[in-house]
Design a protein around this motif. Sequence first.
Motif, short mmCIF file in Angstrom:
data_model
loop_
_atom_site.label_atom_id
_atom_site.label_comp_id
_atom_site.label_asym_id
_atom_site.label_seq_id
_atom_site.Cartn_x
_atom_site.Cartn_y
_atom_site.Cartn_z
N ILE B 3 1.89 41.50 47.88
CA ILE B 3 1.44 42.02 49.17
C ILE B 3 0.59 43.25 48.92
O ILE B 3 1.00 44.16 48.21
CB ILE B 3 2.64 42.41 50.07
N ASN B 4 -0.62 43.25 49.48
CA ASN B 4 -1.47 44.42 49.34
C ASN B 4 -1.12 45.40 50.45
O ASN B 4 -1.09 45.06 51.63
CB ASN B 4 -2.93 43.99 49.44
N ALA B 5 -0.82 46.64 50.05
CA ALA B 5 -0.31 47.63 51.00
C ALA B 5 -1.38 48.14 51.95
O ALA B 5 -1.07 48.63 53.04
CB ALA B 5 0.31 48.80 50.24
N LEU B 6 -2.64 48.02 51.56
CA LEU B 6 -3.70 48.65 52.34
C LEU B 6 -3.74 48.19 53.79
O LEU B 6 -3.81 48.99 54.71
CB LEU B 6 -5.06 48.41 51.67
N ASP B 7 -3.68 46.85 53.97
CA ASP B 7 -3.77 46.31 55.34
C ASP B 7 -2.66 46.84 56.23
O ASP B 7 -2.84 46.96 57.44
CB ASP B 7 -3.75 44.78 55.30
N ARG B 8 -1.52 47.13 55.64
CA ARG B 8 -0.40 47.64 56.42
C ARG B 8 -0.56 49.12 56.76
O ARG B 8 -0.43 49.52 57.89
CB ARG B 8 0.92 47.45 55.64
N VAL B 9 -0.85 49.92 55.75
CA VAL B 9 -0.83 51.37 55.98
C VAL B 9 -1.92 51.84 56.94
O VAL B 9 -1.73 52.84 57.63
CB VAL B 9 -0.88 52.21 54.68
N ILE B 10 -3.04 51.13 56.99
CA ILE B 10 -4.09 51.59 57.90
C ILE B 10 -3.71 51.40 59.37
O ILE B 10 -4.28 52.02 60.25
CB ILE B 10 -5.46 50.90 57.63
N GLU B 11 -2.69 50.58 59.62
CA GLU B 11 -2.29 50.30 60.99
C GLU B 11 -1.20 51.26 61.50
O GLU B 11 -0.91 51.30 62.68
CB GLU B 11 -1.74 48.86 61.10
N ILE B 12 -0.56 51.96 60.60
CA ILE B 12 0.61 52.74 60.98
C ILE B 12 0.50 54.19 60.49
O ILE B 12 0.02 54.44 59.38
CB ILE B 12 1.90 52.11 60.37
N ILE B 13 0.98 55.11 61.32
CA ILE B 13 1.03 56.50 60.89
C ILE B 13 2.26 56.68 60.00
O ILE B 13 3.34 56.18 60.32
CB ILE B 13 1.13 57.45 62.10
N GLY B 14 2.09 57.36 58.89
CA GLY B 14 3.22 57.55 57.98
C GLY B 14 3.83 58.93 58.16
O GLY B 14 3.27 59.77 58.86
N PRO B 15 4.97 59.17 57.53
CA PRO B 15 5.64 60.46 57.67
C PRO B 15 4.88 61.62 57.03
O PRO B 15 5.16 62.77 57.32
CB PRO B 15 6.98 60.25 56.96
N PHE B 16 3.93 61.31 56.15
CA PHE B 16 3.21 62.39 55.48
C PHE B 16 1.74 62.47 55.90
O PHE B 16 1.02 63.33 55.44
CB PHE B 16 3.29 62.22 53.96
N THR B 17 1.30 61.54 56.75
CA THR B 17 -0.13 61.54 57.12
C THR B 17 -0.45 62.75 57.99
O THR B 17 0.39 63.28 58.70
CB THR B 17 -0.54 60.28 57.91
N GLU B 19 -1.82 64.97 60.98
CA GLU B 19 -1.68 64.75 62.43
C GLU B 19 -2.91 64.12 63.07
O GLU B 19 -2.83 63.40 64.05
CB GLU B 19 -1.39 66.09 63.12
N SER B 20 -4.07 64.44 62.48
CA SER B 20 -5.31 63.95 63.09
C SER B 20 -5.62 62.49 62.74
O SER B 20 -6.61 61.94 63.19
CB SER B 20 -6.47 64.84 62.65
N TYR B 21 -4.78 61.87 61.93
CA TYR B 21 -5.05 60.50 61.49
C TYR B 21 -4.94 59.51 62.65
O TYR B 21 -3.93 59.47 63.35
CB TYR B 21 -4.08 60.12 60.37
N VAL B 22 -5.99 58.74 62.84
CA VAL B 22 -5.97 57.69 63.88
C VAL B 22 -5.98 56.34 63.19
O VAL B 22 -6.97 55.95 62.57
CB VAL B 22 -7.21 57.80 64.81
N PRO B 23 -4.83 55.62 63.23
CA PRO B 23 -4.80 54.33 62.55
C PRO B 23 -5.61 53.27 63.28
O PRO B 23 -5.90 53.42 64.47
CB PRO B 23 -3.31 53.98 62.54
N GLY B 24 -5.94 52.23 62.58
CA GLY B 24 -6.67 51.14 63.21
C GLY B 24 -7.64 50.48 62.25
O GLY B 24 -7.85 50.97 61.14
N PRO B 25 -8.24 49.36 62.70
CA PRO B 25 -9.13 48.60 61.81
C PRO B 25 -10.39 49.37 61.39
O PRO B 25 -10.99 49.06 60.36
CB PRO B 25 -9.51 47.37 62.65
N HIS B 26 -10.75 50.41 62.16
CA HIS B 26 -11.96 51.16 61.80
C HIS B 26 -11.80 51.85 60.45
O HIS B 26 -12.77 52.14 59.78
CB HIS B 26 -12.26 52.21 62.89
N VAL B 27 -10.54 52.12 60.05
CA VAL B 27 -10.30 52.81 58.77
C VAL B 27 -10.80 51.92 57.63
O VAL B 27 -11.49 52.37 56.72
CB VAL B 27 -8.80 53.13 58.59
#
Lengths: 524, 418
Positions: B3-17, B19-27
């Motif tokens: 499983i490639n982690a990239l597709d998952r992490v761009i969709e979700i905010i993580g505990p260390f990201t 605050e200004s991070y906006v998840p989504g396909p644009h990433v």
Amino acid sequence: MPPSERDRKYDRQLRLWAGTGQAALEASHVALLNASATGCELMKNLILPGVGEFTIIDDSLVKPDDLKLNFFFNDESVGSPRSVIACKLLGELNQDTRGHALFQNPEVLINDVDFQWDKFSVVIITNISESSVRKLSNILWNKSIPLIYVYTVGFYGYLRVINREITIVDTHPESLVDLRLDQPWPELIDYTMSFDLDSLPILDYAHVPFVVLILKFIDQWKSAHNGLMPGTYEERTQFKQLINDARKASDLENFDEALASVWRISQKTTIPPDILAILNDPSIDNLNEESPDFWVLVKALKRFTEAPRNNGLLPLSGVLFDMKADTNNYIRLQTIYREKSLADVHFFTELLNELLLELNRPSSSISSEEIKLFCKNCRYLNVTRGSKLDSEFSSEGFRSAYELAAFSENHDPFYTYLALRVYSLFLDKNWYYSENGKQITSRDDVELKNLFKSIITPFPTVPAVEKVFSEIIRTGSGEFHNICSFMGGIGAQEILKLLTWQYIPLNNTIIYDGIFGTTKTWKL
Amino acid sequence: MTINALDRVIEIIGPFTDESYVPGPHVKEFLENSKVLVIGAGGLGCEILKNLALSGFKDIHVIDMDTIDISNLNRQFLFRAADIGKPKATVAAEFVSKRVKGVKITPYFGKIQEKNEEYYSQFTLVVCGLDSVEARRWINALLVNMVDDENPESIKPLIDGGTEGFKGQARVIIPTISSCYECSLDMLGKQQTYPICTIANTPRLPEHCIEWASELEWVKVFPGKKLDKDNMENIQWLYEVALQRANEFKITGVTYSLTQGVIKNIIPSIASTNAVIAAACCNEALKIVTSVNPYLDNYMMYTGNEGVYTYTFQHQRKEKDCPVCGKGNGYLTVSIPKDITLEDFITEELMLRPDIKVKSPSLRTVRTVLYFQWPPQLKEATERNLSKKMIELVNEDEEIVITDPALPFSLRLRLFYE
């Protein structure tokens, strides 16, 4: 003579582990269970420097998703056995390495009592259920074959070396120089006394090696201080003053070197504590014909230090660094150090031969090169003893790391380690490793916490661990190539140490935190 | 299962990201559309190209001026024996674009100095895997100079990796914001050199004999002929001459391998360390471009010879004193003996000090030209200064400006007479 083509190919690594390390590497056979991205990256770093043989054990077929993470599959290989493709594409990296593919399920193989593990020098296991890893680790532990266990999830990597024992002579310390300024031997004293500093013309005076200067001034100091060396800080300051007062000109590099080395005389030449522990290791108590050369050499070393003539000292390395001096005086001094070292080797060899006789071994059964290397490096020997994976959570190292973590102000890496281990046990329990295994999701959060409590009893999770859990869940059991490659680099490096018997190995656990760019190691 | 982690992490905010991070396909779109430059296609470069291609970058450029040598094959895994003599950049680019579908890799076989600001401004970030201090200084200075305070896009993060045997480092440089390469030059040790009088009169080490052969005997026996360090016959000649001198002085340890090592300043290099450092660098590249997690702030040192040890820390900017990114009228202060000549000042201080280290410097003060390498008339006119004492030429309160063809900036310094 100009080097051979092979030596030219390996030049940049031969400068690290020399021909002996290379030969040992080429005589090795490494097995990889599961052609995962991490596993293939690791193998790449062993095949390039020329490991003798490798075997890749895997029974799955290449899927399109594999191509996004693993460089050693290609478009055309989709649908083919991963073991065969990885073996082919990795094998291309070095014509001098022989690769084998075993199209077989690693877990089934681990349960096959007839499988011959003995042909492998090291085994690597990645992304396979924890229970299989435990089973294999016990099999290999009993055979004294090192196992490297490694996996990654998201931005995190975990690696553990499971190895009974390795003894290393060629540890490559920063420097092997041992000047013994506090314990000069007769030849060195005679040489020092042959200088009459006052009568020397200034050019010669400026080229007296600093070792001679220091020894002369120590002698002068001792005669004014009841035969005692400058011991306290204050005395050393006075000693420096003594040297400074004697200098005939301000720009004398040899005097500068002498002053900069005064700290050396405050360190009494003794046997370092690590080496003392090795000399007192129970391994030398019941030696027999079959005992490893290392422990036989250690026992001879112990007898050497106990011989009255050696004053409790180890054999001299005979290594000298460069210092301001004219050629003749430097070479003379170097020869005095080398000759003393040779004399020590000679006496050591006598003791060793007596010991070999006691053990019913022929006196030539340990080569003179081996003896010389051992004597030269005897201040820096290394014995690394690992532990079984089963004792991980009950180890002394585990307890103390846990207690320390509670005091840590920032995110302690030990919490990351705990979360990574619980994650792996979680996967095992929930059969995530099947062919169409599922991904971890946020619904698994509670299960992770419960599992934590049952494994790491009696401690509940702390927010730091929960944070890592949620980062792991976020990645849905997914991996990043960079993290796989990082861990493959570390794993290969550690295997190179085990195979060449050089440098100091990791003992025994490391995690990589790719979020903060940190690593941490523990002995667990 | 992979499983490639990239597709998952761009969709979700993580505990260390952040605050200004906006998840989504644009990433992922941004990642795929960003252009990244790799400098160096050697031990680190091969790894970096592979890693970036498998991290989701689609448009990668690579510059390298070298061709493939047999001694590269123990670690530069994109090259085979049949590739020896071919340009590294071209072979590496071809290999990775063939292996990883959908990734475009554009090679340039040449020097980084041949490209201008316009070229460098097309990239989102630069990843360096070099073994040359000079090239690093050049690209660092260029990227710092390119920063336009009004335009945040003019800031091109520079990720720099380096290895030596079992050791290495990975660092992130955000030009004008975090410590730059020039800020940390003094972390490098003073270059190992051997005084010419030792080489000529009192050799003690095998290295002294080798230097004698290359620095003194070669010129005497082959006047006007340039020593080719890659030519095995040349090395063999040096080895034999050095060995003869060593025997004469009863010095042991001159070997062909050591001769080659000293002459070419060979640094040991292995696949595993390169893999670790390149992976650390590319992990930062991915985080910087996607913001899925915070990036390294700003330096990781790696040591692998004794267990595994890393030290991650924030290297501090030299706010004022850095000649490249310093804001003030920063200058270096150099202490020198009162009786040092201009020539010795150049060869013993300017050419050796790690934080200056120029190869062919020209020096001037506001008042006068001390020494210029070019044009010939000026060189001739200023050459007579070389034997003069510094104290006669420059006062302590005067600023010396040093330029060097290898540096795209000038260094300013003041003297302190000891």
